[in-house]
Each structure stands twice: as structure tokens, then as C-alpha cells.
Design a protein around this motif. Structure first.
Motif, PDB file in Angstrom:
ATOM      1  N   ASP A 164       0.821  -1.208   0.000  1.00  0.00           N
ATOM      2  CA  ASP A 164       0.000   0.000   0.000  1.00  0.00           C
ATOM      3  C   ASP A 164       0.855   1.258   0.000  1.00  0.00           C
ATOM      4  OD1 ASP A 164      -2.458  -1.243  -0.175  1.00  0.00           O
ATOM      5  OD2 ASP A 164      -2.728  -1.386   1.990  1.00  0.00           O
ATOM      6  N   LEU A 165       1.936   1.257   0.748  1.00  0.00           N
ATOM      7  CA  LEU A 165       2.810   2.424   0.732  1.00  0.00           C
ATOM      8  C   LEU A 165       3.376   2.656  -0.669  1.00  0.00           C
ATOM      9  CD1 LEU A 165       4.718   1.905   4.099  1.00  0.00           C
ATOM     10  CD2 LEU A 165       3.178   3.806   3.555  1.00  0.00           C
ATOM     11  N   GLU A 166       3.791   1.576  -1.324  1.00  0.00           N
ATOM     12  CA  GLU A 166       4.352   1.722  -2.672  1.00  0.00           C
ATOM     13  C   GLU A 166       3.288   2.141  -3.673  1.00  0.00           C
ATOM     14  OE1 GLU A 166       6.059  -2.131  -3.023  1.00  0.00           O
ATOM     15  OE2 GLU A 166       7.896  -1.578  -1.930  1.00  0.00           O
ATOM     16  N   ASN A 167       2.079   1.567  -3.577  1.00  0.00           N
ATOM     17  CA  ASN A 167       0.996   1.973  -4.479  1.00  0.00           C
ATOM     18  C   ASN A 167       0.613   3.427  -4.270  1.00  0.00           C
ATOM     19  OD1 ASN A 167       0.754  -0.481  -5.789  1.00  0.00           O
ATOM     20  ND2 ASN A 167      -1.024  -1.171  -4.630  1.00  0.00           N
ATOM     21  N   LEU A 168       0.498   3.847  -3.016  1.00  0.00           N
ATOM     22  CA  LEU A 168       0.156   5.240  -2.743  1.00  0.00           C
ATOM     23  C   LEU A 168       1.273   6.165  -3.223  1.00  0.00           C
ATOM     24  CD1 LEU A 168      -1.327   4.764   0.823  1.00  0.00           C
ATOM     25  CD2 LEU A 168      -2.619   5.410  -1.214  1.00  0.00           C
ATOM     26  N   GLY A 169       2.516   5.714  -3.091  1.00  0.00           N
ATOM     27  CA  GLY A 169       3.623   6.503  -3.620  1.00  0.00           C
ATOM     28  C   GLY A 169       3.479   6.727  -5.114  1.00  0.00           C
ATOM     29  N   THR A 170       3.047   5.681  -5.830  1.00  0.00           N
ATOM     30  CA  THR A 170       2.830   5.810  -7.275  1.00  0.00           C
ATOM     31  C   THR A 170       1.648   6.729  -7.583  1.00  0.00           C
ATOM     32  OG1 THR A 170       3.735   3.596  -7.678  1.00  0.00           O
ATOM     33  CG2 THR A 170       2.290   4.508  -9.371  1.00  0.00           C
ATOM     34  N   ILE A 171       0.542   6.524  -6.904  1.00  0.00           N
ATOM     35  CA  ILE A 171      -0.673   7.308  -7.167  1.00  0.00           C
ATOM     36  C   ILE A 171      -0.432   8.792  -6.930  1.00  0.00           C
ATOM     37  CG2 ILE A 171      -3.041   7.735  -6.371  1.00  0.00           C
ATOM     38  CD1 ILE A 171      -3.137   4.681  -5.709  1.00  0.00           C
ATOM     39  N   PHE A 172       0.327   9.119  -5.877  1.00  0.00           N
ATOM     40  CA  PHE A 172       0.536  10.525  -5.509  1.00  0.00           C
ATOM     41  C   PHE A 172       1.889  11.065  -5.965  1.00  0.00           C
ATOM     42  CE2 PHE A 172      -2.784   9.112  -2.646  1.00  0.00           C
ATOM     43  CZ  PHE A 172      -3.675  10.186  -2.671  1.00  0.00           C
TER      44      PHE A 172
END
Length: 323
Positions: A164-172
Motif C-alpha cells: 500500500d505504501l508503494e501503491n500510494l507513492g505511485t498514485i501521488f
């Protein structure tokens, strides 16, 4: 006689950081709960549900990308003990229960929640219902449905956190910050494991709530790794689910040597002391080693659901088990 250990607050680094993200941004695609999901622009009015989910945003420095958060009254203690108190103070608290009305009133362009962490078919609040309203969603990986009824969890809990941290890093578009946090957390967990290396592994019962039947954690919920990486074994780690109800007879049969109490106000026994008092007074548990030897440890709710407090919780519990 060992005293009840209460960890009122878990320290974390990077508290209150703010990281700028582009207003528009190119479309990005991530895998969330087994599906490829595309976000056409960088969200700027996110609504989160629950403390653990909200703190994932705060840990990544994304408080300024939020329209607000939804947290129940029973989780006020989490806010008071949070390393991100300053972010909670500046981001609006929208309601105690999430709904389409709350989301629309905030003008949300993304809802970050999870199954049983806001999303619920019975309440008609689901990713599909929000999609029909034109509101994108991101689902907490710890709470992903695993394809067996409504059971949840598709990967080890810490991997869910890192995902989730990596996905949120990508999204934002804050990939560097996400990568740095994941590296920091992996090291913190590895250091905690060294504290208990070679020591006996006690059997641990996670007690969330419930008098008639206990609510506990299976192998897909955060306590599985909080317990395991701290040097213990979750007595219900064989259950292919996250948070679930079991029977007291199963607790007795599995003879835990330590009880990890979730500091969460739910049910009749709402404080850690009340939960401990119930466990000690419940006759069927009298000869259970953890109860007999009075071995109890307490962690806040936000440290026992998927959240950036998980690594510090592992370290704290490891120090207790190693002591």
C-alpha cells in the motif's frame, strides 16, 4: 507477578512531513486487491476511513491532499497517542461513520477505505457504489477479499503494508518517500527480530473484544506479523482470514502463554484493564498459562491494524518478549 504493560504511544519518524504532489499528474495504474486500477489524475481531496488508513496518508506526507478523515469515537485514544497528532489537528474530521453523503459533502476525488474498514455491502457503501457516483477508491490491502466468502487477506500483513505504501507513492507521485519508508520499516522489523533471535517462541493470543466469543486475528491481519516478527506465534495463525471470531474452547485448547490486548473500545469490556479483568475472572481460562502467569501486553488499535505503526509495535512487543 508481571504487571500489565500498556504502550500508550508508539514513536515513529517522519511525523507530520508534507510532500508536494502535482495537481494534475499523468495517469497511473497500480494493482489493488488483485485488479489493475487506473487513476487519471493525482487525487487532491482524499477521504480516509479509520486511523490506520489515515496514518498511511500522513506517514507519506500527504495530509495536504486530504479533504478529511472519518474516525469513530472509540478511536479517539489512537489520535491522542498518534505520532501524527499535528496532521490530525489540521485535517478535518468529517464524521464518525463514513457514508456516500459524507464523501459527496467533502467533494472527495478518492476514498481510501477497506472491507470492514468502511466498505460494507449491508450499508450500501462499496467501491462499486462509489464508482457509480464518479468517485474512485483505493482498498486497504489487509482487507482485500481473498475469494473465500467474505474472508479477507491476500498476502502476509507486512507485505500488505509495504504494497500500500508503494501503491500510494505511485498514485501521488511520491515514490521516493514511499521507498524510503519501506526501507526504514524493513530495517526496524529486522532489528526487532534480532532482539528475540534464538529465544523460545511463546504462544500468543490476540484479544480484541468479545465476552461470549472472542474476536481475534488470523494469519492475514496485522497482528500475525506483529506477533511473529516480535518472536511469538499467533495461536490462530492457521486461520485463512484477517479479523475473525473464534470460541473460548479453542483458546483454552491452544494454551497461549501471552495475551496481546487490543486497546480498542468495542463491546462490554472496553478498556485494557476491563479486558484483562474479564480474562482473569472467566473460569474456563483459569489454567491457561497466560492468565495463570499474568502475562499481558497492550497495544493501541492503530498499531494492530495495517498502519505505519506496525514496525514500532513489533519492536515494542519484541522488547517485552525478550525481557
Amino acid at each position: 507477578m508481571r504487571r500489565l504493560v500498556v504502550l500508550a504511544a508508539l514513536l515513529a519518524t517522519g511525523c507530520g512531513a508534507t510532500v508536494a504532489a502535482p495537481e494534475g499528474g499523468a495517469a497511473v495504474t497500480v494493482e489493488n486487491c488483485g485488479q489493475r486500477v487506473t487513476y487519471d489524475r493525482t487525487p487532491s481531496k482524499v477521504v480516509t476511513n479509520d486511523t490506520g488508513i489515515t496514518e498511511l496518508m500522513f506517514a507519506l506526507g500527504l495530509a495536504d491532499r486530504m479533504a478529511g478523515y472519518v474516525v469513530g469515537a472509540s478511536q479517539q485514544g489512537d489520535i491522542d497517542s498518534s505520532p501524527w497528532r499535528a496532521d490530525y489537528a489540521k485535517v478535518p474530521r468529517l464524521a464518525e461513520e463514513i457514508s456516500a453523503e459524507v464523501v459527496q459533502g467533502a467533494g472527495a476525488d478518492l476514498v481510501f477505505a477497506g472491507w470492514n474498514y468502511g466498505f460494507s455491502e449491508s450499508k450500501g457503501f462499496t467501491p462499486d457504489s462509489l464508482k457509480a457516483l464518479g468517485v474512485p477508491t483505493y482498498q486497504l490491502t489487509e482487507a482485500c477479499r481473498n475469494g473465500v466468502g467474505k474472508q479477507r487477506g491476500i498476502m502476509p500483513p507486512l507485505e500488505a503494508l509495504y504494497t500500500d505504501l508503494e501503491n500510494l507513492g505511485t498514485i501521488f507521485h511520491v515514490e521516493d518517500r514511499a521507498d524510503a519508508l519501506v526501507a526504514q520499516y524493513r530495517k526496524q522489523v529486522a532489528d526487532a527480530e534480532k532482539l528475540v533471535s534464538g529465544k523460545p517462541r511463546p504462544k500468543v493470543f490476540l484479544y480484541d473484544s468479545g465476552l461470549d466469543q472472542p474476536f481475534t486475528a488470523g494469519r492475514n491481519a496485522a497482528p500475525q506479523d506483529v506477533i511473529g516478527k516480535a518472536g511469538g506465534d499467533n495461536i490462530f495463525g492457521d486461520l485463512d482470514d484477517s479479523w475473525t471470531t473464534v470460541g473460548w474452547e479453542a483458546v483454552v485448547a491452544r494454551a497461549p502463554e501471552v495475551v496481546l490486548i487490543n486497546d480498542y473500545a468495542d463491546g462490554d469490556a472496553v478498556t485494557p484493564d476491563q479486558k484483562r479483568a474479564f480474562l482473569e475472572s472467566y473460569a474456563p481460562l483459569r489454567e491457561v498459562p497466560a492468565i495463570r502467569d499474568k502475562r499481558f501486553f497492550v497495544l493501541p488499535y492503530a498499531a494492530l491494524v495495517e498502519s505505519p505503526r506496525n514496525p514500532a509495535a513489533i519492536e515494542a512487543f519484541a522488547r517485552y518478549l525478550a525481557g
